[in-house]
Scaffold this active site. Sequence first.
Site, short mmCIF file in Angstrom:
data_model
loop_
_atom_site.label_atom_id
_atom_site.label_comp_id
_atom_site.label_asym_id
_atom_site.label_seq_id
_atom_site.Cartn_x
_atom_site.Cartn_y
_atom_site.Cartn_z
N GLY A 21 0.77 -1.40 0.14
CA GLY A 21 0.17 -0.05 -0.01
C GLY A 21 0.89 1.24 -0.04
N GLY A 24 4.12 0.67 2.32
CA GLY A 24 4.83 -0.30 1.79
C GLY A 24 5.55 0.15 0.51
N HIS A 185 3.31 4.39 20.44
CA HIS A 185 2.99 5.21 19.46
C HIS A 185 1.43 5.59 19.50
CE1 HIS A 185 3.26 6.69 15.24
NE2 HIS A 185 2.55 5.87 14.86
N1 LIG Z 1 4.07 2.76 12.99
C1 LIG Z 1 3.90 3.95 12.21
O1 LIG Z 1 4.27 5.11 12.57
C2 LIG Z 1 2.83 4.19 11.03
C3 LIG Z 1 2.91 5.27 10.10
C4 LIG Z 1 2.13 5.11 8.94
C5 LIG Z 1 1.03 4.11 8.96
N2 LIG Z 1 1.20 3.01 9.71
C6 LIG Z 1 0.41 1.74 9.51
O2 LIG Z 1 0.76 1.04 8.54
C7 LIG Z 1 -0.14 0.38 8.02
C8 LIG Z 1 -0.10 0.57 6.54
O3 LIG Z 1 -0.42 1.87 6.15
P1 LIG Z 1 -1.05 2.05 4.34
O4 LIG Z 1 -1.07 3.91 4.54
O5 LIG Z 1 0.12 1.82 3.66
O6 LIG Z 1 -2.17 1.32 4.25
P2 LIG Z 1 -2.57 0.87 2.94
O7 LIG Z 1 -4.03 0.51 3.01
O8 LIG Z 1 -2.15 1.74 1.77
O9 LIG Z 1 -1.92 -0.60 2.94
C9 LIG Z 1 -1.87 -1.59 3.36
C10 LIG Z 1 -1.73 -2.78 2.19
O10 LIG Z 1 -1.86 -3.95 3.27
C11 LIG Z 1 -2.26 -4.98 2.35
N3 LIG Z 1 -2.78 -6.26 3.28
C12 LIG Z 1 -3.78 -6.25 3.82
N4 LIG Z 1 -4.04 -7.61 4.37
C13 LIG Z 1 -2.80 -8.25 3.77
C14 LIG Z 1 -2.65 -9.54 4.05
N5 LIG Z 1 -3.05 -10.28 5.00
N6 LIG Z 1 -1.43 -9.85 3.59
C15 LIG Z 1 -0.67 -9.14 2.74
N7 LIG Z 1 -1.11 -7.81 2.56
C16 LIG Z 1 -2.22 -7.47 3.14
C17 LIG Z 1 -3.54 -4.29 1.68
O11 LIG Z 1 -3.84 -4.95 0.43
C18 LIG Z 1 -2.85 -2.90 1.39
O12 LIG Z 1 -2.36 -2.96 -0.13
C19 LIG Z 1 -1.40 0.61 8.51
O13 LIG Z 1 -1.70 -0.20 9.50
C20 LIG Z 1 -1.04 2.20 9.20
O14 LIG Z 1 -1.80 2.53 10.25
C21 LIG Z 1 1.91 3.00 10.73
#
Ligand SMILES: NC(=O)c1ccc[n+]([C@@H]2O[C@H](COP(=O)([O-])OP(=O)(O)OC[C@H]3O[C@@H](n4cnc5c(N)ncnc54)[C@H](O)[C@@H]3O)[C@@H](O)[C@H]2O)c1
Length: 326
Positions: A21, A24, A185
């Site tokens: 996503g 990633g 966080h």
């Molecule tokens: N730790 C931090 O500081 C921080 C900062 C930003 C985002 N995040 C978190 O990171 C995560 C990703 O955010 P994003 O904006 O990229 O979201 P996004 O929705 O753009 O991407 C998430 C991806 O995960 C995939 N996915 C779902 N289930 C899956 C599985 N079983 N196997 C493989 N892939 C799978 C989805 O298809 C999607 O493409 C979220 O949980 C967000 O809250 C954390």
Amino acid sequence: MEPSNAGHSGARRKVTVVGAGMVGGTVAQMLALRDYADVVLVDIVEGLPQGKALDLMQSGAVLGFDTRLTGLNDYAGTTGSDVVVITSGIARKPGMSRDDLLRTNLGIVRSVTRQVVAQSPDAIVIVVSNPLDAMCHAAFDAAGFPRERVIGMAGVLDSARFRTFIAMELDVSVEDVSAFVLGGHGDTMVPLSRYSTVAGIPITELLPAERVVALEERTANGGAEIVGLLKTGSAYYAPGTSVVAMVDAILLDKRRVLPCSVLLQGEYGIDGLFIGVPIKLGASGVEHIFQVTLTTEERAKLQHSADAVRELVATMARMDTEPPSA
Ligand SMILES: NC(=O)c1ccc[n+]([C@@H]2O[C@H](COP(=O)([O-])OP(=O)(O)OC[C@H]3O[C@@H](n4cnc5c(N)ncnc54)[C@H](O)[C@@H]3O)[C@@H](O)[C@H]2O)c1
């Protein structure tokens, strides 16, 4: 035919990014530009990781990098990864409770961790999915790795936000600003202004107390501020870059001192909980946990933050014993 790494010497290091996503994809792009490791993107959505991998590889022709990027919907091609970054999960949707989100992301993080570590038993795992500290627990339990090899990304981002706000406030280069954050966080994180400096000068010497508090609060709400602006998603440029700083520290054995979520075993008076603290991050993962003396107020704030994480961990444990809802 799926792009494949077959036939390559495999001399480059390998980083698998689960979840193709926004975060990633950004991690993959920033890593590709670094040009020292090959990148495998994995997602459940067919075509998404393959499309992003191919698109990114074509940018190498313009920018001059040779990073090989592969997109997959399974884990066979992730074998032997040195670092695994877990960004898979869903965002909270309208009408969805925090517990529903926790349950869904717990299931996703647990399942992907099991699959990915089966292929890469020596990898270092960086967890990004939210709620971060709770998802670190889920990944740690599923991986069965020592605590040195399961690390959450949050503090690097939170301190980058704090540094940015300090630099904006004082109109100085962000390069000269260093900031210190502790805790889970989220909005209970603890920015430590006493230890946050501009060229070595604590910001408490440079700014009136009320401005320091305002910057701390803006940092603690840094994620929500971006969500409020974007409306349809959350931050990804700074989070992706923060992950890459951690991958650099590991694969280049830089021994950087970075705030990361790690499993504490008595440090800071906290036992058995993932929480953000300053660590030395190098080739073997967590190489040291730095403990600093906290004031009574700072200790209370850290405990409050730890309580919030502990509550999520307890909720996850309850979910495991509950019968599935109809
Ligand atoms: N730790 C931090 O500081 C921080 C900062 C930003 C985002 N995040 C978190 O990171 C995560 C990703 O955010 P994003 O904006 O990229 O979201 P996004 O929705 O753009 O991407 C998430 C991806 O995960 C995939 N996915 C779902 N289930 C899956 C599985 N079983 N196997 C493989 N892939 C799978 C989805 O298809 C999607 O493409 C979220 O949980 C967000 O809250 C954390």
